[in-house]
Write a protein that holds these residues in place. Sequence first.
Motif, PDB file in Angstrom:
ATOM      1  N   PHE A   6     -59.525 -71.447  -8.018  1.00 50.53           N
ATOM      2  CA  PHE A   6     -58.088 -71.610  -7.828  1.00 50.53           C
ATOM      3  C   PHE A   6     -57.351 -70.888  -8.951  1.00 50.53           C
ATOM      4  O   PHE A   6     -57.671 -71.057 -10.127  1.00 50.53           O
ATOM      5  CB  PHE A   6     -57.736 -73.098  -7.829  1.00 50.53           C
ATOM      6  CG  PHE A   6     -56.298 -73.392  -7.565  1.00 50.53           C
ATOM      7  CD1 PHE A   6     -55.751 -73.204  -6.309  1.00 50.53           C
ATOM      8  CD2 PHE A   6     -55.490 -73.862  -8.573  1.00 50.53           C
ATOM      9  CE1 PHE A   6     -54.418 -73.481  -6.063  1.00 50.53           C
ATOM     10  CE2 PHE A   6     -54.162 -74.146  -8.338  1.00 50.53           C
ATOM     11  CZ  PHE A   6     -53.626 -73.952  -7.086  1.00 50.53           C
ATOM     12  N   VAL A   7     -56.352 -70.083  -8.606  1.00 54.34           N
ATOM     13  CA  VAL A   7     -55.630 -69.266  -9.582  1.00 54.34           C
ATOM     14  C   VAL A   7     -54.133 -69.548  -9.475  1.00 54.34           C
ATOM     15  O   VAL A   7     -53.577 -69.609  -8.374  1.00 54.34           O
ATOM     16  CB  VAL A   7     -55.888 -67.765  -9.338  1.00 54.34           C
ATOM     17  CG1 VAL A   7     -55.140 -66.922 -10.353  1.00 54.34           C
ATOM     18  CG2 VAL A   7     -57.366 -67.451  -9.365  1.00 54.34           C
ATOM     19  N   ILE A   8     -53.486 -69.725 -10.616  1.00 53.74           N
ATOM     20  CA  ILE A   8     -52.034 -69.825 -10.704  1.00 53.74           C
ATOM     21  C   ILE A   8     -51.577 -68.679 -11.605  1.00 53.74           C
ATOM     22  O   ILE A   8     -52.124 -68.482 -12.685  1.00 53.74           O
ATOM     23  CB  ILE A   8     -51.577 -71.164 -11.313  1.00 53.74           C
ATOM     24  CG1 ILE A   8     -52.063 -72.341 -10.468  1.00 53.74           C
ATOM     25  CG2 ILE A   8     -50.065 -71.198 -11.466  1.00 53.74           C
ATOM     26  CD1 ILE A   8     -51.803 -73.687 -11.107  1.00 53.74           C
ATOM     27  N   PHE A   9     -50.596 -67.932 -11.141  1.00 53.07           N
ATOM     28  CA  PHE A   9     -50.112 -66.828 -11.962  1.00 53.07           C
ATOM     29  C   PHE A   9     -48.593 -66.812 -11.990  1.00 53.07           C
ATOM     30  O   PHE A   9     -47.925 -67.314 -11.089  1.00 53.07           O
ATOM     31  CB  PHE A   9     -50.659 -65.478 -11.482  1.00 53.07           C
ATOM     32  CG  PHE A   9     -50.239 -65.104 -10.089  1.00 53.07           C
ATOM     33  CD1 PHE A   9     -49.093 -64.366  -9.871  1.00 53.07           C
ATOM     34  CD2 PHE A   9     -51.005 -65.478  -8.998  1.00 53.07           C
ATOM     35  CE1 PHE A   9     -48.701 -64.033  -8.596  1.00 53.07           C
ATOM     36  CE2 PHE A   9     -50.632 -65.131  -7.722  1.00 53.07           C
ATOM     37  CZ  PHE A   9     -49.471 -64.407  -7.517  1.00 53.07           C
ATOM     38  N   GLY A  10     -48.066 -66.239 -13.053  1.00 57.58           N
ATOM     39  CA  GLY A  10     -46.624 -66.108 -13.204  1.00 57.58           C
ATOM     40  C   GLY A  10     -46.296 -64.829 -13.941  1.00 57.58           C
ATOM     41  O   GLY A  10     -47.051 -64.361 -14.779  1.00 57.58           O
ATOM     42  N   ARG A  11     -45.186 -64.230 -13.578  1.00 55.26           N
ATOM     43  CA  ARG A  11     -44.708 -63.012 -14.230  1.00 55.26           C
ATOM     44  C   ARG A  11     -43.214 -63.143 -14.435  1.00 55.26           C
ATOM     45  O   ARG A  11     -42.488 -63.631 -13.579  1.00 55.26           O
ATOM     46  CB  ARG A  11     -44.972 -61.788 -13.359  1.00 55.26           C
ATOM     47  CG  ARG A  11     -44.555 -60.489 -14.022  1.00 55.26           C
ATOM     48  CD  ARG A  11     -44.560 -59.326 -13.064  1.00 55.26           C
ATOM     49  NE  ARG A  11     -43.551 -59.442 -12.034  1.00 55.26           N
ATOM     50  CZ  ARG A  11     -42.278 -59.046 -12.166  1.00 55.26           C
ATOM     51  NH1 ARG A  11     -41.858 -58.544 -13.294  1.00 55.26           N
ATOM     52  NH2 ARG A  11     -41.437 -59.182 -11.161  1.00 55.26           N
ATOM     53  N   THR A  12     -42.756 -62.726 -15.600  1.00 50.80           N
ATOM     54  CA  THR A  12     -41.326 -62.701 -15.873  1.00 50.80           C
ATOM     55  C   THR A  12     -40.960 -61.377 -16.515  1.00 50.80           C
ATOM     56  O   THR A  12     -41.759 -60.785 -17.239  1.00 50.80           O
ATOM     57  CB  THR A  12     -40.884 -63.876 -16.782  1.00 50.80           C
ATOM     58  OG1 THR A  12     -39.466 -63.852 -16.889  1.00 50.80           O
ATOM     59  CG2 THR A  12     -41.498 -63.796 -18.155  1.00 50.80           C
ATOM     60  N   GLY A  13     -39.779 -60.906 -16.203  1.00 50.48           N
ATOM     61  CA  GLY A  13     -39.294 -59.674 -16.806  1.00 50.48           C
ATOM     62  C   GLY A  13     -38.720 -59.952 -18.185  1.00 50.48           C
ATOM     63  O   GLY A  13     -37.981 -60.914 -18.380  1.00 50.48           O
ATOM     64  N   LEU A  14     -39.060 -59.121 -19.120  1.00 49.45           N
ATOM     65  CA  LEU A  14     -38.505 -59.235 -20.468  1.00 49.45           C
ATOM     66  C   LEU A  14     -37.274 -58.354 -20.626  1.00 49.45           C
ATOM     67  O   LEU A  14     -36.603 -58.396 -21.655  1.00 49.45           O
ATOM     68  CB  LEU A  14     -39.562 -58.864 -21.509  1.00 49.45           C
ATOM     69  CG  LEU A  14     -40.815 -59.741 -21.493  1.00 49.45           C
ATOM     70  CD1 LEU A  14     -41.835 -59.231 -22.495  1.00 49.45           C
ATOM     71  CD2 LEU A  14     -40.478 -61.192 -21.755  1.00 49.45           C
ATOM     72  N   THR A  15     -37.000 -57.551 -19.612  1.00 48.85           N
ATOM     73  CA  THR A  15     -35.796 -56.721 -19.577  1.00 48.85           C
ATOM     74  C   THR A  15     -34.954 -57.128 -18.377  1.00 48.85           C
ATOM     75  O   THR A  15     -35.460 -57.689 -17.407  1.00 48.85           O
ATOM     76  CB  THR A  15     -36.163 -55.233 -19.463  1.00 48.85           C
ATOM     77  OG1 THR A  15     -36.979 -55.039 -18.317  1.00 48.85           O
ATOM     78  CG2 THR A  15     -36.898 -54.750 -20.697  1.00 48.85           C
ATOM     79  N   GLN A  16     -33.674 -56.865 -18.420  1.00 45.94           N
ATOM     80  CA  GLN A  16     -32.768 -57.199 -17.326  1.00 45.94           C
ATOM     81  C   GLN A  16     -33.030 -56.296 -16.124  1.00 45.94           C
ATOM     82  O   GLN A  16     -33.441 -55.143 -16.272  1.00 45.94           O
ATOM     83  CB  GLN A  16     -31.318 -57.045 -17.772  1.00 45.94           C
ATOM     84  CG  GLN A  16     -30.896 -58.023 -18.840  1.00 45.94           C
ATOM     85  CD  GLN A  16     -30.835 -59.439 -18.298  1.00 45.94           C
ATOM     86  OE1 GLN A  16     -30.416 -59.685 -17.187  1.00 45.94           O
ATOM     87  NE2 GLN A  16     -31.264 -60.377 -19.113  1.00 45.94           N
TER      88      GLN A  16
END
Length: 56
Positions: free
Chosen positions: A24-34
Amino acid sequence: MVSDNLAYNPFGVNALAVLNFKSFVIFGRTGLTQLFNQDNSPIRVTPVNLGIGFSF
């Protein structure tokens, strides 16, 4: 209506996190730039993705 002047920022820096529990995999990504160029747009948006997955 489609516009040619979207003030979209074509380059971005992202942070990625992945948690793996057996298959089971949970992943997240967020932008550090606008997402939009702040010189041409007053809109402040940061892209964020969350997801789950299964490995076989």
